[in-house]
Write an enzyme that holds these catalytic residues in place. Structure first.
Site, PDB file in Angstrom:
ATOM      1  N   ASN A  11       0.869  -1.180   0.000  1.00  0.00           N
ATOM      2  CA  ASN A  11       0.000   0.000   0.000  1.00  0.00           C
ATOM      3  C   ASN A  11       0.900   1.223   0.000  1.00  0.00           C
ATOM      4  O   ASN A  11       1.481   1.566   1.025  1.00  0.00           O
ATOM      5  CB  ASN A  11      -0.886  -0.046   1.255  1.00  0.00           C
ATOM      6  CG  ASN A  11      -1.720   1.202   1.427  1.00  0.00           C
ATOM      7  OD1 ASN A  11      -1.788   2.050   0.534  1.00  0.00           O
ATOM      8  ND2 ASN A  11      -2.356   1.319   2.575  1.00  0.00           N
ATOM      9  N   LYS A  13       0.114   4.210  -0.267  1.00  0.00           N
ATOM     10  CA  LYS A  13      -0.553   5.380   0.346  1.00  0.00           C
ATOM     11  C   LYS A  13      -0.334   6.628  -0.527  1.00  0.00           C
ATOM     12  O   LYS A  13      -0.237   6.495  -1.746  1.00  0.00           O
ATOM     13  CB  LYS A  13      -0.061   5.576   1.787  1.00  0.00           C
ATOM     14  CG  LYS A  13      -0.188   4.284   2.615  1.00  0.00           C
ATOM     15  CD  LYS A  13      -0.015   4.482   4.084  1.00  0.00           C
ATOM     16  CE  LYS A  13      -0.161   3.135   4.792  1.00  0.00           C
ATOM     17  NZ  LYS A  13      -0.092   3.229   6.239  1.00  0.00           N
ATOM     18  N   HIS A  96      -9.435   0.849   4.828  1.00  0.00           N
ATOM     19  CA  HIS A  96      -8.178   1.078   5.552  1.00  0.00           C
ATOM     20  C   HIS A  96      -8.440   2.012   6.733  1.00  0.00           C
ATOM     21  O   HIS A  96      -9.242   2.938   6.635  1.00  0.00           O
ATOM     22  CB  HIS A  96      -7.134   1.678   4.611  1.00  0.00           C
ATOM     23  CG  HIS A  96      -5.769   1.705   5.221  1.00  0.00           C
ATOM     24  ND1 HIS A  96      -5.376   2.665   6.121  1.00  0.00           N
ATOM     25  CD2 HIS A  96      -4.727   0.850   5.100  1.00  0.00           C
ATOM     26  CE1 HIS A  96      -4.145   2.396   6.518  1.00  0.00           C
ATOM     27  NE2 HIS A  96      -3.723   1.307   5.912  1.00  0.00           N
ATOM     28  N   GLU A  98      -6.881   4.420   7.892  1.00  0.00           N
ATOM     29  CA  GLU A  98      -6.691   5.853   7.620  1.00  0.00           C
ATOM     30  C   GLU A  98      -7.954   6.452   7.008  1.00  0.00           C
ATOM     31  O   GLU A  98      -8.299   7.609   7.261  1.00  0.00           O
ATOM     32  CB  GLU A  98      -5.461   6.050   6.727  1.00  0.00           C
ATOM     33  CG  GLU A  98      -4.177   5.889   7.538  1.00  0.00           C
ATOM     34  CD  GLU A  98      -2.987   5.346   6.760  1.00  0.00           C
ATOM     35  OE1 GLU A  98      -2.973   5.420   5.519  1.00  0.00           O
ATOM     36  OE2 GLU A  98      -2.059   4.831   7.427  1.00  0.00           O
ATOM     37  N   GLU A 166      -5.316  -5.153  10.647  1.00  0.00           N
ATOM     38  CA  GLU A 166      -4.289  -4.126  10.814  1.00  0.00           C
ATOM     39  C   GLU A 166      -4.566  -3.315  12.083  1.00  0.00           C
ATOM     40  O   GLU A 166      -5.372  -2.374  12.053  1.00  0.00           O
ATOM     41  CB  GLU A 166      -4.303  -3.162   9.623  1.00  0.00           C
ATOM     42  CG  GLU A 166      -3.978  -3.793   8.300  1.00  0.00           C
ATOM     43  CD  GLU A 166      -3.390  -2.757   7.340  1.00  0.00           C
ATOM     44  OE1 GLU A 166      -2.267  -2.975   6.884  1.00  0.00           O
ATOM     45  OE2 GLU A 166      -4.046  -1.732   7.091  1.00  0.00           O
ATOM     46  N   GLY A 172       2.552   2.150  10.739  1.00  0.00           N
ATOM     47  CA  GLY A 172       3.488   3.258  10.588  1.00  0.00           C
ATOM     48  C   GLY A 172       4.246   3.605  11.856  1.00  0.00           C
ATOM     49  O   GLY A 172       4.907   4.641  11.922  1.00  0.00           O
ATOM     50  N   SER A 211       3.537  -2.231  10.291  1.00  0.00           N
ATOM     51  CA  SER A 211       4.990  -2.256  10.517  1.00  0.00           C
ATOM     52  C   SER A 211       5.639  -3.596  10.155  1.00  0.00           C
ATOM     53  O   SER A 211       6.585  -4.026  10.807  1.00  0.00           O
ATOM     54  CB  SER A 211       5.327  -1.863  11.963  1.00  0.00           C
ATOM     55  OG  SER A 211       4.920  -0.520  12.211  1.00  0.00           O
TER      56      SER A 211
HETATM   57  P1  PGA Z   1       2.921   0.194   7.611  1.00  0.00           P
HETATM   58  O1  PGA Z   1       1.445   0.380   7.003  1.00  0.00           O
HETATM   59  O2  PGA Z   1       3.477  -1.076   7.010  1.00  0.00           O
HETATM   60  O3  PGA Z   1       3.678   1.406   7.164  1.00  0.00           O
HETATM   61  O4  PGA Z   1       2.791   0.103   9.079  1.00  0.00           O
HETATM   62  C1  PGA Z   1       0.584  -0.711   6.845  1.00  0.00           C
HETATM   63  C2  PGA Z   1      -0.726  -0.251   6.255  1.00  0.00           C
HETATM   64  O5  PGA Z   1      -1.199   0.819   6.625  1.00  0.00           O
HETATM   65  O6  PGA Z   1      -1.306  -0.960   5.427  1.00  0.00           O
END
Ligand code: PGA
Length: 251
Positions: A11, A13, A96, A98, A166, A172, A211
């Protein structure tokens, strides 16, 4: 028990522009194109999807969208429909955290997006996960079960579904869930699927995200209910992302 091909999905983003996205996609194809036994997916920003899809056509790397509209067409400024994406992507991330947190997406809307995607032949990668306050209260399992159930409302195409657990606190932050935590929660996800569609529970892929990197991927993938990873930060470097793909291919 059905064998489930592992999935590594990147992803990106809101990162990369058209040029750097193309370079990243080509780098991943070069390093990982020949790796078998794993479904490899990159999810660039919308503006890069067409060029990345063109560059990866004929390769084993699939392309996904990071979001999709539940509506078919019309007056929905800024939205992108399944029919626009249909010829370009095989997958679409829906729900997601976010989007849930920053843009107020509800599980009802997420379910509508998942259904719209599946109806268009696009496999939804449906995300769920608890935040830190829920986990601290000891409610992670019940929260995720309820969120997943609500986000699957109306879903009937179980062959076209990937679920991604997740935890918001792991995204992140550099602080991934432990493999035990991730296993526990992906098991909860599979139980929810089993309650809704007993025959599909052993074949739907359930990923972990948050992560994931080359240092923790092997242990995470070794868990029986974790069928792959949805990867943010580590998907932006071709070499690092390819290490994850290699680990999944070997798992
Ligand atoms: P990250 O993000 O690997 O940077 O923690 C995962 C995601 O949001 O899908």
């Amino acid at each position: 028990m059905a064998t489930r091909t592992p999935v590594i999905a990147g992803n990106w983003k809101m990162n990369t522009d058209v040029e750097s996205g193309l370079k990243l996609a080509k780098g991943i194809a070069e390093l990982s194109g020949a790796v078998g036994g794993v479904d490899k997916i990159v999810c660039p920003p919308f503006v890069s999807i067409a060029s990345v899809a063109q560059a990866l056509a004929g390769s084993s790397i699939q392309v996904g969208a990071q979001n999709v509209s539940a509506n078919t067409d019309g007056a929905f400024t800024g939205e992108v429909s399944t029919s626009m994406l249909q010829s370009l992507v095989s997958h679409a991330i829906v729900g997601h955290s976010e989007r849930r947190v920053l843009y107020g997406e509800t599980s009802v809307q997420v379910a509508e997006k998942a259904v719209a995607a599946a109806n268009a032949g696009i496999t939804p990668v449906l995300c769920i996960g608890e935040d830190l306050s829920v986990r601290k209260l000891g409610n992670a399992e019940s929260f995720v079960a309820a969120q997943l159930e609500a986000s699957l409302s109306g879903v009937t195409d179980w062959d076209s579904l990937i679920v991604a657990y997740e935890p918001v606190w792991a995204i992140g932050t550099g602080e991934a869930a432990t493999s035990d935590q991730a296993q526990e929660m992906t098991t909860v996800c599979r139980q929810v699927i089993r309650s809704l569609a007993p025959n599909a529970a052993d074949s739907v892929r359930v990923l972990y995200g948050g992560s994931v990197n080359s240092g923790n991927v092997v242990e995470l993938l070794a868990q029986p209910d974790i069928d792959g990873a949805l990867v943010g930060g580590a998907s932006l470097k071709a070499e690092e992302f390819s290490k994850l793909i290699a680990a999944a291919g070997a798992s």
